[in-house]
Design an enzyme around this catalytic site. Structure first.
Site, PDB file in Angstrom:
ATOM      1  N   GLY A  42      30.432 -37.130  52.755  1.00  0.00           N
ATOM      2  CA  GLY A  42      29.193 -37.182  51.967  1.00  0.00           C
ATOM      3  C   GLY A  42      28.024 -37.869  52.644  1.00  0.00           C
ATOM      4  N   ASP A  98      26.635 -41.878  50.560  1.00  0.00           N
ATOM      5  CA  ASP A  98      25.896 -40.896  49.770  1.00  0.00           C
ATOM      6  C   ASP A  98      25.577 -41.422  48.377  1.00  0.00           C
ATOM      7  OD1 ASP A  98      28.583 -40.879  49.042  1.00  0.00           O
ATOM      8  OD2 ASP A  98      28.839 -38.716  49.179  1.00  0.00           O
ATOM      9  N   ASP A 101      28.917 -45.026  42.680  1.00  0.00           N
ATOM     10  CA  ASP A 101      29.190 -44.570  41.321  1.00  0.00           C
ATOM     11  C   ASP A 101      29.882 -45.728  40.586  1.00  0.00           C
ATOM     12  OD1 ASP A 101      29.448 -42.600  39.269  1.00  0.00           O
ATOM     13  OD2 ASP A 101      31.420 -42.029  39.988  1.00  0.00           O
ATOM     14  N   LYS A 129      24.191 -44.696  40.795  1.00  0.00           N
ATOM     15  CA  LYS A 129      24.294 -44.454  39.346  1.00  0.00           C
ATOM     16  C   LYS A 129      24.687 -45.771  38.684  1.00  0.00           C
ATOM     17  CE  LYS A 129      26.587 -39.979  39.654  1.00  0.00           C
ATOM     18  NZ  LYS A 129      27.776 -39.255  39.180  1.00  0.00           N
ATOM     19  N   PHE A 150      26.558 -35.536  37.235  1.00  0.00           N
ATOM     20  CA  PHE A 150      27.246 -35.178  38.473  1.00  0.00           C
ATOM     21  C   PHE A 150      26.296 -34.407  39.374  1.00  0.00           C
ATOM     22  CE2 PHE A 150      30.176 -33.211  41.399  1.00  0.00           C
ATOM     23  CZ  PHE A 150      31.013 -34.281  41.670  1.00  0.00           C
ATOM     24  N   ARG A 163      27.375 -29.108  49.766  1.00  0.00           N
ATOM     25  CA  ARG A 163      26.972 -30.245  50.608  1.00  0.00           C
ATOM     26  C   ARG A 163      25.706 -29.926  51.396  1.00  0.00           C
ATOM     27  NH1 ARG A 163      31.146 -34.074  50.793  1.00  0.00           N
ATOM     28  NH2 ARG A 163      33.256 -33.255  50.702  1.00  0.00           N
TER      29      ARG A 163
HETATM   30  P1  IMP Z   1      32.921 -44.630  43.417  1.00  0.00           P
HETATM   31  O1  IMP Z   1      34.130 -45.187  44.111  1.00  0.00           O
HETATM   32  O2  IMP Z   1      33.215 -44.340  41.969  1.00  0.00           O
HETATM   33  O3  IMP Z   1      31.668 -45.464  43.571  1.00  0.00           O
HETATM   34  O4  IMP Z   1      32.629 -43.169  43.949  1.00  0.00           O
HETATM   35  C1  IMP Z   1      32.700 -42.887  45.228  1.00  0.00           C
HETATM   36  C2  IMP Z   1      32.696 -41.447  45.606  1.00  0.00           C
HETATM   37  O5  IMP Z   1      32.788 -40.529  44.509  1.00  0.00           O
HETATM   38  C3  IMP Z   1      31.386 -41.114  46.265  1.00  0.00           C
HETATM   39  O6  IMP Z   1      31.341 -41.573  47.596  1.00  0.00           O
HETATM   40  C4  IMP Z   1      31.382 -39.629  46.133  1.00  0.00           C
HETATM   41  O7  IMP Z   1      32.148 -39.056  47.165  1.00  0.00           O
HETATM   42  C5  IMP Z   1      32.055 -39.378  44.800  1.00  0.00           C
HETATM   43  N1  IMP Z   1      31.033 -39.161  43.744  1.00  0.00           N
HETATM   44  C6  IMP Z   1      30.647 -40.008  42.779  1.00  0.00           C
HETATM   45  N2  IMP Z   1      29.688 -39.475  42.000  1.00  0.00           N
HETATM   46  C7  IMP Z   1      29.457 -38.240  42.498  1.00  0.00           C
HETATM   47  C8  IMP Z   1      28.535 -37.183  42.148  1.00  0.00           C
HETATM   48  O8  IMP Z   1      27.733 -37.253  41.191  1.00  0.00           O
HETATM   49  N3  IMP Z   1      28.595 -36.071  42.918  1.00  0.00           N
HETATM   50  C9  IMP Z   1      29.448 -35.928  43.978  1.00  0.00           C
HETATM   51  N4  IMP Z   1      30.290 -36.902  44.353  1.00  0.00           N
HETATM   52  C10 IMP Z   1      30.313 -38.037  43.616  1.00  0.00           C
HETATM   53 MG    MG Z   2      31.314 -40.629  49.449  1.00  0.00          MG
END
Ligand code: IMP
Ligand code: MG
Length: 174
Positions: A42, A98, A101, A129, A150, A163
Site C-alpha cells: 500500500g 498508506d 486505521d 481514519k 473503505f 491500487r
Molecule cells: P490498521 O492496522 O487497522 O491500522 O490497518 C492497517 C492496514 O489495513 C492498512 O495498512 C491497510 O493495508 C488496511 N486498510 C485499512 N483501512 C483501509 C481502507 O480503507 N482501504 C484499504 N485498506 C485499508
Molecule cells: Mg498498509
C-alpha cells in the site's frame, strides 16, 4: 457483489498535499539524511511520490507485513513477510504508510523497529481514519484525515484491485 468507486480526493488534491508534506519533511530534516521505510504494498505509490519531493538526501528500504484478517478489517496480529534489507542503527527513520486505521499494524511495527536502534523514528501517512483508532499511535505527518469509509487508490486496495488509481476513492457496493 458488484462495486464502484466514488472519488473522495482528486489526483490534484493528493499531489498538492504530498508536495506540502514533502516540503515540511525537507525543512524538518535539513542537514540530515532521511531513511524512508515503505510498508508494502500500500505505501509504495505514496512513498515514490513523497521521496521525489524531499530535497534532503534520501535512502529507501521496503518491508512487507501481513495482518491476519478479512478484506476490510485487520486483526492486529502482524507477521513480517519481507524484512528490511538494511539495519536501522543510528539512522533517522521515517516510516511511510498508506493508511492508519485501527493503528494495530503501525503500533506493532514501530515498536519492533525502535528495538533496532534508529537515531530517530517518525511516521508519515497518506491517510488517517482517526474515528477507527483502537491502539494509540503517534503520527508525525498526515496528508489527509478521512471519515470511516473503505477507500482505495494511490496504493490502497480492495481485494488487490484499484491500487493503481491515481486518486483516492470510496468503494460503494451496488
Ligand atoms: P490498521 O492496522 O487497522 O491500522 O490497518 C492497517 C492496514 O489495513 C492498512 O495498512 C491497510 O493495508 C488496511 N486498510 C485499512 N483501512 C483501509 C481502507 O480503507 N482501504 C484499504 N485498506 C485499508
Ligand atoms: Mg498498509
Amino acid at each position: 457483489m458488484a462495486e464502484h468507486v466514488k472519488v473522495l480526493l482528486t489526483e490534484e488534491e493528493v499531489d498538492r498535499r504530498i508536495q506540502e508534506i514533502g516540503d515540511q519533511i525537507s525543512r524538518d530534516y535539513e542537514g540530515k539524511e532521511v531513511h524512508l521505510i515503505c510498508v508494502l504494498k500500500g505505501g509504495a505509490f505514496f512513498m515514490c511520490e513523497l521521496a521525489k519531493r524531499i530535497t534532503t538526501p534520501v535512502s529507501l528500504d521496503f518491508m512487507s507485513v501481513s495482518s491476519y484478517g478479512s478484506a476490510t478489517k485487520s486483526s492486529g496480529v502482524v507477521k513480517i513477510v519481507k524484512d528490511l534489507d538494511e539495519p536501522l542503527k543510528d539512522k533517522d527513520v521515517l516510516v511511510v504508510e498508506d493508511i492508519v486505521d485501527s493503528g494495530r499494524t503501525l503500533s506493532y511495527l514501530i515498536d519492533m523497529l525502535k528495538d533496532r536502534g534508529p537515531k530517530s523514528i517518525k511516521l508519515c501517512t497518506l491517510l488517517d481514519k482517526p474515528e477507527r483508532r483502537v491502539v494509540d499511535v503517534h503520527v508525525d505527518y498526515t496528508c489527509f484525515q478521512i471519515p470511516d469509509e473503505f477507500v482505495v487508490g494511490y496504493g490502497l486496495d480492495y481485494d488487490q484491485k484499484y491500487r493503481n488509481l491515481p486518486y483516492i476513492g470510496v468503494v460503494e457496493f451496488d
